[in-house]
Enzyme design. Sequence first.
Site, PDB file in Angstrom:
ATOM      1  N   VAL A  44      -0.154  -1.745  31.843  1.00  0.00           N
ATOM      2  CA  VAL A  44      -1.378  -1.943  32.617  1.00  0.00           C
ATOM      3  C   VAL A  44      -1.079  -2.765  33.869  1.00  0.00           C
ATOM      4  O   VAL A  44      -1.573  -2.475  34.967  1.00  0.00           O
ATOM      5  CB  VAL A  44      -2.474  -2.624  31.761  1.00  0.00           C
ATOM      6  N   CYS A  45      -0.271  -3.796  33.725  1.00  0.00           N
ATOM      7  CA  CYS A  45       0.086  -4.646  34.858  1.00  0.00           C
ATOM      8  C   CYS A  45       0.794  -3.846  35.952  1.00  0.00           C
ATOM      9  O   CYS A  45       0.574  -4.076  37.153  1.00  0.00           O
ATOM     10  CB  CYS A  45       0.978  -5.794  34.412  1.00  0.00           C
ATOM     11  N   THR A  46       1.623  -2.906  35.551  1.00  0.00           N
ATOM     12  CA  THR A  46       2.329  -2.072  36.522  1.00  0.00           C
ATOM     13  C   THR A  46       1.347  -1.279  37.364  1.00  0.00           C
ATOM     14  O   THR A  46       1.482  -1.185  38.593  1.00  0.00           O
ATOM     15  CB  THR A  46       3.314  -1.141  35.801  1.00  0.00           C
TER      16      THR A  46
END
EC number: 1.11.1.26
Length: 209
Positions: A44-46
Site C-alpha cells: 500500500v505504501c508503494t
Amino acid sequence: MSLRIGDTAPNFEIDTTKGKIKFHDWAKDNWVFFFSHPADYTPVCTTEMGRTSQLAEEFAKRGVIPLGLSTDTVEEHLGWIEDVNATQHTDLQFPIVADKEKKIAQLYDMIHPGESETAAVRSVFIIDPNHKIRLTMTYPMAVGRNFDEILRVIDALQFSDKHNVACPADWQPGDKVIIKPTVSNEEAAKLFPQGWDEQRPYLRFTQIK
C-alpha cells in the site's frame, strides 16, 4: 501529546533522502503535505508514494510541497524509491524522512499502539505557510489515502483563506460557497456584491468566480 488544528507544527531537524533538513526552514513559505507510512517495501505504501509523485504538478500549482516519513533508514528509502519508480511508473523527487529512532513519529503522534508499537500509521498533516496545522487525517495501515480528497481539501482551505468564506459538504472548485455567520449582511454586501441565496439567516450561498 496530540497535535490539533491551529497548533504550530513542531519543528525538527532530521536526515531525509534529500539530505538533512530543518523542517520550518525547509518548508519556507509553502504549504506542506506531511504524511507518514508504515514501512518501506510494503504494497500500500508503494502505491501511495507513487501517487504522491505522480501528482507532483498538482501539488506544485497549489504551492504545496510533499514530505514523507517512515521509521526506516535513508538507505532503505533510497533502495525502495527505485521500486516505487519502477512499479508506479514515476520519478519520485520529494524527500522522505528517515525516522529510525521514531522521534518525529512520536512528536507528531504517528505511532498508534493498537496498530503497531514500532511503525507509523498513515497520518496526514496539511500545514500552511505560517507553519500552522490546518487539517489532520489518519488512515489505518491496510487502507490507502484518497488523494482526490487531499487535493480537494487543500483547494478548499486555500479558497476559504483567500475569500473569507466556508466550503459546504462535497465542495469542489467552482461550486457555491457559504458566507460565514460571523459576517453581517452589511459586511457581506461589500464583500460579495454579486449577492447571495439565503435559505436561512445563517445559511447564505454565494458564487465566486
